[in-house]
Motif scaffolding. Structure first.
Motif, PDB file in Angstrom:
ATOM      1  N   GLU C 154       0.825  -1.206   0.000  1.00  0.00           N
ATOM      2  CA  GLU C 154       0.000   0.000   0.000  1.00  0.00           C
ATOM      3  C   GLU C 154       0.861   1.259   0.000  1.00  0.00           C
ATOM      4  N   VAL C 155       1.989   1.170   0.719  1.00  0.00           N
ATOM      5  CA  VAL C 155       2.883   2.336   0.776  1.00  0.00           C
ATOM      6  C   VAL C 155       3.467   2.600  -0.615  1.00  0.00           C
ATOM      7  N   LEU C 156       3.896   1.538  -1.296  1.00  0.00           N
ATOM      8  CA  LEU C 156       4.438   1.672  -2.656  1.00  0.00           C
ATOM      9  C   LEU C 156       3.374   2.272  -3.573  1.00  0.00           C
ATOM     10  N   GLU C 157       2.154   1.735  -3.481  1.00  0.00           N
ATOM     11  CA  GLU C 157       1.086   2.238  -4.337  1.00  0.00           C
ATOM     12  C   GLU C 157       0.831   3.722  -4.074  1.00  0.00           C
ATOM     13  N   GLY C 158       0.863   4.082  -2.774  1.00  0.00           N
ATOM     14  CA  GLY C 158       0.629   5.486  -2.425  1.00  0.00           C
ATOM     15  C   GLY C 158       1.665   6.406  -3.041  1.00  0.00           C
ATOM     16  N   ILE C 159       2.923   6.026  -2.901  1.00  0.00           N
ATOM     17  CA  ILE C 159       3.995   6.877  -3.408  1.00  0.00           C
ATOM     18  C   ILE C 159       3.942   6.973  -4.935  1.00  0.00           C
ATOM     19  N   VAL C 160       3.763   5.827  -5.587  1.00  0.00           N
ATOM     20  CA  VAL C 160       3.741   5.821  -7.061  1.00  0.00           C
ATOM     21  C   VAL C 160       2.528   6.574  -7.582  1.00  0.00           C
ATOM     22  N   GLY C 161       1.389   6.342  -6.916  1.00  0.00           N
ATOM     23  CA  GLY C 161       0.173   7.022  -7.347  1.00  0.00           C
ATOM     24  C   GLY C 161       0.342   8.522  -7.361  1.00  0.00           C
ATOM     25  N   LYS C 162       1.005   9.035  -6.321  1.00  0.00           N
ATOM     26  CA  LYS C 162       1.184  10.489  -6.233  1.00  0.00           C
ATOM     27  C   LYS C 162       2.234  10.980  -7.227  1.00  0.00           C
ATOM     28  N   LYS C 163       3.281  10.173  -7.429  1.00  0.00           N
ATOM     29  CA  LYS C 163       4.432  10.655  -8.192  1.00  0.00           C
ATOM     30  C   LYS C 163       4.189  10.779  -9.681  1.00  0.00           C
ATOM     31  N   PHE C 164       3.402   9.851 -10.229  1.00  0.00           N
ATOM     32  CA  PHE C 164       3.327   9.815 -11.680  1.00  0.00           C
ATOM     33  C   PHE C 164       2.069  10.431 -12.246  1.00  0.00           C
ATOM     34  N   GLY C 165       1.446  11.297 -11.480  1.00  0.00           N
ATOM     35  CA  GLY C 165       0.341  12.114 -11.987  1.00  0.00           C
ATOM     36  C   GLY C 165      -0.720  11.309 -12.683  1.00  0.00           C
ATOM     37  N   GLU C 166      -0.963  11.665 -13.955  1.00  0.00           N
ATOM     38  CA  GLU C 166      -2.035  11.009 -14.703  1.00  0.00           C
ATOM     39  C   GLU C 166      -1.779   9.526 -14.868  1.00  0.00           C
ATOM     40  N   GLU C 167      -0.518   9.177 -15.063  1.00  0.00           N
ATOM     41  CA  GLU C 167      -0.170   7.778 -15.291  1.00  0.00           C
ATOM     42  C   GLU C 167      -0.196   6.978 -13.996  1.00  0.00           C
ATOM     43  N   GLY C 168      -0.312   7.685 -12.855  1.00  0.00           N
ATOM     44  CA  GLY C 168      -0.216   7.022 -11.547  1.00  0.00           C
ATOM     45  C   GLY C 168      -1.148   5.838 -11.416  1.00  0.00           C
ATOM     46  N   GLU C 169      -2.406   6.035 -11.860  1.00  0.00           N
ATOM     47  CA  GLU C 169      -3.397   4.962 -11.695  1.00  0.00           C
ATOM     48  C   GLU C 169      -2.983   3.697 -12.406  1.00  0.00           C
ATOM     49  N   LYS C 170      -2.515   3.856 -13.644  1.00  0.00           N
ATOM     50  CA  LYS C 170      -2.112   2.682 -14.423  1.00  0.00           C
ATOM     51  C   LYS C 170      -0.954   1.960 -13.743  1.00  0.00           C
TER      52      LYS C 170
END
Lengths: 307, 376, 286
Positions: C154-170
């Motif tokens: 979940e922590v990884l998902e949180g960080i990646v989700g925030k970092k990659f903007g529009e692409e974060g979800e994918k």
């Protein structure tokens, strides 16, 4: 000059660490073929000094002397003096990027040119310091993005090929990787002249200018076709346009729209209309200036070659 | 065969370059070394010196051109001073790692601001980490001999390092003395390079050198310095056999047999120090002198042997701010575990302050480290 | 506890970014962490290495990781040129982007945990592409979390989700999919340790000899493979002249040297007969 008549031996060996679509390797291959490998290359810090690979091997199959960033022309002067003393006829060729030519290398370049040392100085110009990333150089054009001009360069570039004309040396020419046969022939002509000779090759760099890796040659052509890069050659002080630039100057060909050239590169993607206009004005001024230098061969009228 | 002329130190260096058969000279004028450049220029144009002279536009370019010429197979020479030496600093490192045996004359001068054109060894001493062999001369004959001996040493297969021959600015560079202009044909032949740029045998010099290989190269350079020290003794002997002159390459001893208080110093003030030693002896002081000639490589063992049980006064004509006199620091380290009685630092002659025998006497009897005025 | 991770990738695949992200995840969870890239020739496609250290105490090591607990291989091609198993501790873990199963891995340790996942397939499925090439570094981080490493997805998902903007979800979706789909197995190796010794070269002068392949067989750098249609080719030699790699040989006909061709496709743009086409390069998977 037919391609099939060109030297077939490879002096830049495959499997080196250059980027995909690198204009420097393309140009160096052609230059060394034109010299038939009978040259000592002096290479200051630049991409070439890295992509030739690490000890104990090297990707360049002619004698190469790497030297410090600022000192290419001076080192070449020393090598030439020694070879002359030994009665050897080997061409001493500096192969430098725009950093080692326009900026940190300018002093040594001007000194060697003024002394008339018998050297062929070739600058492959990708309009930035690419070996250290993508930083601006004195050759970076107005408006270009680099990692030291994030909002675009505020100053127009200087032009060392024009500076070399002012040095009164027996050979000054510009070329582009878009026209390799023209480059080959220019090197062959330069080889026949004694004294300090300067050749500047436009080398569009895919990662630095931000365009796809397969478009290197096309970009080299577009730069000339749009008037941003002017092909000329001055032999013993007689200046003339060459190739596509000659056609443009003589009104036989219309310049392509500058925007086609600028906007096909990511480094110019942020340009405003005003900035593009500024670049257009710069290009016109350059043509006018050069046209006046080319004595009486064409009219210096602006309207003739502006799209 | 020889001719004796009254020459300044600068003229001597130029004649030495000529008689050492330097074939490419690239040099730039700077006070007080300019006459070397002018004299060589004249000798070449008159056809007396058979060499190519490149009138470079800066000292950085001067060293670059020398490196290029040496790499292509020619014996190369240049001369500079002070700011010029500092300007070519990057290329001094280059010459060492490139293994180009260039010889350079350095007329030691202070580095500004403010502009100071007078004698100070700081310019050359601040280059002590560049890997160059360093000699400090104390009279003009020594300058002449050392330049030829330096080529012999530098070009030896076991050494292959560049060497600088230093002499105090104005004190030696502009002072005239009789110099025997020996011809070195029996001693020094034409340069025979171990490697050189050649279109017939292409190789690449100086491309990327990975860490472990770089360390090998640097270790090799250190070993070359060790070998140079051994070779110096042989070259001193050979020179003496041929020409009957004892020109030291490592160091010179004066009245050391029963000395208790020893002056250790370098350069021209090392010659003045002989007068000081005599004067001190008249005052019943058992004085002696070790004039160090080779600062790089630093002859640790020889110095340890000589200075055992002595009270040592080190006279530096330079200062490394934040640390002390460079000669003092290096000697102190070299003598760290040896039974030397005491080792005392003195800083004299900075920025060209004239150093007399009285300077030495006062320094030895006073506690002050810095002597900042002329003691006449 | 000190966990050291070595990332192997090809330039442009984000090995360095993955290494930094892992350090960030560890840091957010209260661990000390360090990410150290190794610099060689960073070009697209060239082998790249990066290291991450994670510890519950301050990390003083400032050297490269030579005995990693975990190795992450972003591209199966790497295994053709680099020994990704070198130095891995007994019982350590290899996280590999591959279509093969764990049993198919061969190595000299006695036992290693193999985590296999088709990150390339997952990236393509989730439309996770940059400049037409699949983004594998984030899903590989997802698979990595199946190893013995005290970090939460979940922590990884949180960080990646925030970092990659529009692409974060994918990216987040791909991470979760790789985490779920990865196959984990303890696999036996040969047990015969190899200790290759590097030959010492005497270095008196910094002088090198000319040679092909100073960067190895640069075919590894290829994402696209050009092909000459000899029906259309009239041997004008334009491709030969313009090849930046000198990788077109003049035999009876022009021939592309596929050992060195980097797939830049400049040749396709200069052929006047349009006789050169290209397709995605597909090397035999490891």
């Amino acid at each position: 000059m037919k391609i099939s008549e060109m030297e077939r031996e490879e002096y830049v060996l495959p499997g080196n660490t250059s980027c995909h679509g690198c204009p420097s390797t393309v140009a160096l291959r052609t230059v060394l073929k034109a010299l038939k490998g009978n040259a000592v290359l002096v290479i200051p810090a630049c991409c070439t000094s890295v992509y030739m690979g690490p000890f104990p091997n090297s990707a360049i199959n002619v004698p190469v002397f790497n030297t410090a960033f600022a000192s290419a022309a001076a080192t070449a002067s020393g090598i030439k003096a020694s070879l002359e003393w030994q009665g050897k006829d080997t061409e001493v060729v500096v192969w430098a990027g725009d950093g080692g030519t326009y900026d940190i290398g300018l002093q040594a370049l001007s000194g060697a040119a003024e002394r008339g040392d018998d050297i062929l100085f070739i600058c492959y110009n990708n309009e930035m310091y690419s070996n250290t990333g993508i930083q601006r150089s004195g050759a970076t054009p107005y408006g270009a993005w680099t990692t030291t001009t994030w909002k675009g360069k505020r100053e127009h570039k200087k032009d060392v090929s024009e500076l070399m004309l002012a040095h009164g040396i027996p050979y000054v020419a510009t070329a582009s990787v878009g026209y390799l046969r023209d480059l080959y022939e220019k090197v062959k002509r330069a080889r026949k002249i004694r004294g300090f000779r300067y050749l500047e090759i436009l080398a569009p760099c895919p990662p630095g200018w931000r365009f796809p890796m397969d478009k290197t040659i096309q970009m080299g052509k577009l730069a000339v076709e749009s008037g941003m890069w002017i092909l000329f050659e001055s032999i013993e002080g007689k200046l003339r346009f060459t190739g596509v630039s000659k056609s443009i100057a003589e009104g036989r060909r219309k310049m392509k729209d500058l925007e086609e050239y600028l906007l096909s590169q990511g480094r110019f993607s942020h340009l405003t209309e005003g900035e593009i206009g500024e670049i257009r004005r710069y290009v016109i001024k350059k043509w006018e200036k050069l046209a006046r230098l080319v004595e009486g061969e064409i009219d210096a009228a602006v309207a003739k070659f502006y799209v | 065969m020889y001719e004796v002329k009254i020459l300044t130190g600068n003229e001597t260096a130029a004649y030495a370059a000529m008689n050492s058969k330097a074939r490419v000279v690239a040099a730039y004028p700077i006070t007080p070394v300019t006459p070397v450049v002018e004299t060589i220029s004249k000798l070449v144009e008159e056809g007396r010196m058979h060499a190519k002279f490149i009138r470079v536009e800066s000292e950085h370019s001067a060293m670059a051109a020398c490196i290029g010429a040496s790499a292509a197979g020619s014996r190369a020479f240049t001369a500079t001073s002070s700011h010029g030496l500092a300007y070519m600093h990057e290329m001094l490192h280059w010459a060492t790692n490139a293994r180009t045996p260039i010889v350079m004359a350095v007329a030691n001068r202070a580095i500004g601001p403010g502009w100071n054109i007078w004698a100070d060894l700081g310019d050359a001493l601040s280059q002590r980490d560049t890997g160059w062999i360093q000699f400090y001369c104390s009279n003009n004959q020594e300058i002449y001999d050392t330049i030829a001996m330096a080529y012999k040493l530098a070009e030896d297969r076991k050494v292959l390092l560049p060497a600088m021959v230093c002499y105090d600015g104005f004190v030696l560079s502009h002072t005239s003395m009789p110099v025997e202009l020996t011809e070195f044909d029996d001693f020094l032949s034409e340069y025979e390079p171990v490697w050189k740029l050649d279109a017939e045998n292409p190789f690449t010099h100086g491309n990327i050198l990975p860490p472990e290989d770089f360390a090998e190269l640097r270790h090799n350079i250190q070993r070359s310095h060790d070998r140079a020290l051994k070779l110096m003794k042989k070259i001193e002997e050979e020179f003496f056999e041929l020409y009957g002159r004892r020109t030291p390459l490592i160091l010179e001893e004066y009245k050391m047999e029963d000395a208790e208080k020893v002056i250790v110093t370098m350069g021209a003030i090392g010659s003045e120090a002989k007068v000081a030693v005599d004067s001190l002896r008249e005052k019943k002081v058992k004085a002696g002198l070790v004039r160090l000639k080779s600062f790089r490589p630093f002859p640790e063992k020889e110095l340890r042997n000589l200075l055992e049980d002595k009270k040592v006064y080190v006279f530096d004509r330079a200062i490394s701010p934040g640390s002390g006199g460079p000669l003092y620091n290096e000697l102190k380290s070299a003598l760290a575990f040896s039974p030397v009685k005491r080792i005392i630092p003195k800083i004299v002659g900075i920025g060209g302050i004239d150093v007399t025998k009285r300077t030495f006497e006062r320094a030895i009897f006073e506690r002050k480290v810095w002597i900042k005025e002329v003691v006449s | 506890m000190l966990i050291s991770v070595r990332f192997h990738g090809r330039g442009g695949q984000g090995a360095v970014t993955a290494s930094k992200l892992l350090a960030e995840v560890a840091n957010s969870m209260g661990y000390y962490s360090q990410s150290m890239p190794f610099f060689g020739a960073e070009r697209r496609g060239a082998p790249v290495i990066s290291f991450t250290r994670i510890s519950d105490e301050p990390i003083y090591e400032m050297s490269q990781v030579y005995h990693p607990n975990i190795v992450v291989v972003l591209d199966p091609l790497i295994m053709k040129v680099v020994d990704v198993f070198a130095g891995v501790k007994e019982g350590g873990t290899i996280v590999a982007n591959t279509t093969k199963t764990p049993d198919e891995f061969v190595f000299s340790q006695r036992y290693l945990n193999i985590i296999a996942v088709d990150a390339t397939g997952i990236a393509i499925k989730n439309d996770l592409l940059v400049a037409g090439l699949p983004v594998v570094n984030t899903p590989m981080l997802g698979a990595l979390l199946r190893a013995q490493i005290p970090l939460e997805i979940e922590v990884l998902e949180g960080i990646v989700g925030k970092k990659f903007g529009e692409e974060g979800e994918k990216n987040v979706k791909a991470i979760r999919e790789a985490y779920d789909l990865a196959t984990v197995k303890l696999v036996r190796g040969s047990g015969k340790r190899k200790y290759p010794r590097k030959k010492k070269i005497k270095v008196e002068f910094p002088i090198s000899t000319p040679s092909e392949g100073v960067a190895g067989k640069t075919k590894l750098w290829r994402d696209f493979r050009p092909k000459i249609d000899y029906e259309k080719c009239n041997n004008c030699l334009n491709c030969w002249l313009h090849c930046p790699e000198s990788a077109i040989r003049l035999n009876e006909h022009v021939e592309i040297d596929y050992d060195y061709c980097k797939g830049c496709l400049v040749c396709t743009t200069v052929c006047p007969k349009k006789a050169i086409t290209f397709e995605r390069e597909v090397f035999a998977d490891v």
